[in-house]
Design an enzyme around this catalytic site. Structure first.
Site, PDB file in Angstrom:
ATOM      1  N   CYS A  74      -5.277   2.538  -5.714  1.00 30.39           N
ATOM      2  CA  CYS A  74      -5.033   3.225  -4.448  1.00 30.39           C
ATOM      3  C   CYS A  74      -6.091   4.294  -4.253  1.00 30.39           C
ATOM      4  O   CYS A  74      -6.072   5.314  -4.948  1.00 30.39           O
ATOM      5  CB  CYS A  74      -3.645   3.860  -4.474  1.00 30.39           C
ATOM      6  SG  CYS A  74      -3.284   4.820  -2.994  1.00 30.39           S
TER       7      CYS A  74
ATOM      8  N   CYS B 245       0.841  -1.208   0.000  1.00 28.85           N
ATOM      9  CA  CYS B 245       0.000   0.000   0.000  1.00 28.85           C
ATOM     10  C   CYS B 245       0.876   1.257   0.000  1.00 28.85           C
ATOM     11  O   CYS B 245       0.939   1.984   1.000  1.00 28.85           O
ATOM     12  CB  CYS B 245      -0.956   0.020   1.176  1.00 28.85           C
ATOM     13  SG  CYS B 245      -2.170   1.358   1.031  1.00 28.85           S
TER      14      CYS B 245
END
Lengths: 110, 444
Positions: free
Chosen positions: B388, B206
């Protein structure tokens, strides 16, 4: 096709996460429907107009409030996709309210 | 490549009927959604899947549905499954930590053998996995989905147990530490001061999380009225803050507007937690110290020792240092051991250590594995898709989707990746966890 499957699965899992609430709401609604049958209310068509009017009102209010119900605000609704999503969620809320208003109206007006 | 064909393995796609309708009620409660029509393949192979994160669970659930007769073993000691994409929501005061934890037991399908131990050693030349109790698992096919190792030890003086005290925060560690990070952020934003936000030089999962923490810290301080009198500085160990150039520039432009300068090639190498002082190593090897009131520490990341020290790791090249799994970025098959596939964060590919990558790659991995089990070449190619939802403030996010080649690849035609969006926020806030659970259950 994948996107449709994704959406179906997302809402299915969302329903599973909120199963208690959904079952509770359904039980209340089913109770109202049973009550309209037992109490021999007016024909169903008489409740359509008030249910629709309430739904429109709820849709308008919900359209303004949906973002703030999800830790956001209407100021963050910035482009067409945002507006479509807010309109869709508001329509779902309005639809849900309408299916409760219809039997309630019949029970009150009998 | 190693010749893995085993005469004992009986496979025939033709001999089995396509099974299932797109949506069917199943046994038990009757409340179940089945995957779209798929062929069940008969096999007596033994498939070992190491790791019960999103990738491992998605793989075993899919294999369980698509194979008839195969033995499937899942190896992982973890009993609790964390929805890690929710950690940023906890660490910024949006979600309570209880929203991100489920039990693995509920997500592992019946018929899958679950060995509740960690893999200690991989011996791909003899098709063996050794567990930490010394148990030897012999496999015909292996899927490595171990996830990665948060290497806080690379930062001198760092102590993960102290996250949440003395302004020390880290979103990655666990739900508990994400919650502790929020408490620190909440205290800091009320009084303001000097904040240091950091980004390590290794591949990280991430990769947007350090940026989200920065945006959200600024937003929380703005809400408290302390932003104008405070200082937030971002230190990147590399030359960018995000690997996709257009997104990198967008983030830098936004930070410039709200007064967040970025120091490039400034790597966090040490921290004195009690003195609230950080040490950064610059490009020329020199070191500078900076005092802080608040610091965010995303740790350097690498492969777990079991993979890093095995023949499965990259032996040379930029991924070798971290010991990442040597897979072909398209097929996600191991480049030297054809009966081994990699799934999720462990893969030594160019980018994509996200749940979105898992979502798109797991069906490809399973399909390619099934092809290999039938003696065919893998035919599905993964394009590196990842996503994202980049929180820019409470209530708005950017929905950034891209591939290996840094092409922006929005899933819906109307999505504008660089536009602040309520829709992107709603996805992150309400809808991504349900879709994540569908991936874990092998339906997406």
């Amino acid at each position: 096709m994948y996107e449709i499957w994704l959406i179906i699965n997302t809402f299915y899992e969302l329903a599973l996460m909120n199963l208690g609430l959904i079952v509770g709401v359904f039980v209340v609604w089913a109770g109202l429907m049973v009550a309209t049958q037992i109490k021999k209310t007016q024909p169903w068509c008489t409740s359509m107009k008030p249910a629709l009017l309430v739904a429109v009102l709820v849709w308008v209010v919900s359209f303004m409030l949906v973002p703030s119900m999800t830790k956001s605000s209407f100021a963050n609704v910035t482009y067409i996709l945002d507006y479509l999503v807010v309109a869709g969620v508001a329509a779902a809320i309005a639809g849900l309210v309408a299916v409760f208003v219809a039997p309630l109206y019949l029970l009150v007006r009998r | 490549m190693t010749d893995f064909k085993d005469e004992k393995i009986v496979l025939s796609r033709r001999s089995f009927l396509a099974a299932g309708a797109a949506v069917t009620a199943a046994a038990g409660t009757g409340l179940s959604l089945s995957a779209p029509a798929q062929a069940a393949i008969k096999s007596n192979a033994h498939i070992v899947v190491v790791g019960s994160g999103l990738a491992g669970l998605g793989i075993v659930n899919r294999l369980r549905k698509q194979l008839d007769g195969a033995k499937i073993t899942l190896v992982d000691a973890k009993k609790v499954h964390h929805y890690q994409p929710g950690f940023t929501l906890i660490a910024t005061g949006i979600w309570p930590k209880e929203k991100v934890s489920d039990t693995n037991q509920e997500l592992i399908p019946a018929g899958v053998e679950w060995i509740q131990e960690m893999a200690k050693e991989f011996k791909p030349d003899s098709n063996q996995v050794i567990t930490d109790s010394g148990k030897v698992l012999k496999y015909d096919f292996l899927v490595v989905a171990t996830g990665l190792h948060l290497d806080y030890n690379q930062i001198e003086g760092m102590d993960e147990k102290r996250i949440g005290s003395k302004g020390l925060t880290s979103v990655y560690h666990s739900p508990e530490m994400a919650e502790a990070s929020w408490k620190s952020m909440d205290e800091f934003r009320k009084k303001g001061g000097k904040a240091l936000m950091t980004l390590p030089g290794t591949p990280i999962k991430c990769a947007g999380a350090p940026l989200k923490m920065t945006f959200m810290l600024a937003n929380r301080m703005e809400q408290s009225g302390t932003l104008a009198d405070s200082e937030i500085t971002f230190h990147s160990a590399g030359t960018t803050v995000f690997s996709v150039p257009v997104i990198n520039q967008e983030v830098l432009d936004r930070w410039q507007k709200i007064g967040i300068p970025v120091n490039f090639q400034s790597k966090l190498v040490g921290i004195d937690i009690d003195a609230q002082r950080a040490t950064f190593e610059l490009a020329d090897g020199s070191r500078v110290e900076e005092d802080y009131d608040f610091i965010h520490v995303p740790p350097p990341m690498r492969a777990p020792d079991s993979v890093k020290n095995s023949p499965l790791a990259w032996q040379e090249g930029p991924m070798a240092g971290g010991g990442w799994l040597e897979v072909d970025p398209g097929t996600l098959q191991h480049k030297r051991y054809a009966n081994v596939f990699g799934a999720g964060d462990i893969n030594g590919t160019g980018k994509g250590k996200t749940a979105a990558t898992v979502k798109k790659s797991v069906p490809i991995i399973v399909d390619n594995l099934l092809s290999v089990m039938q003696g065919l070449e893998p035919k599905q190619i993964f394009d590196g898709y990842t996503s994202c939802p980049l929180l820019v403030r409470e209530g708005a996010a950017l929905l950034v989707e891209f591939d290996y080649k840094n092409n922006l690849t929005p899933s819906l035609p109307l999505v504008q990746p660089l536009q602040d969006s309520y829709f992107a926020w709603l996805l992150k806030y309400r809808l991504f966890k349900p879709s994540y659970m569908a991936v874990a259950k092998g339906r997406l």
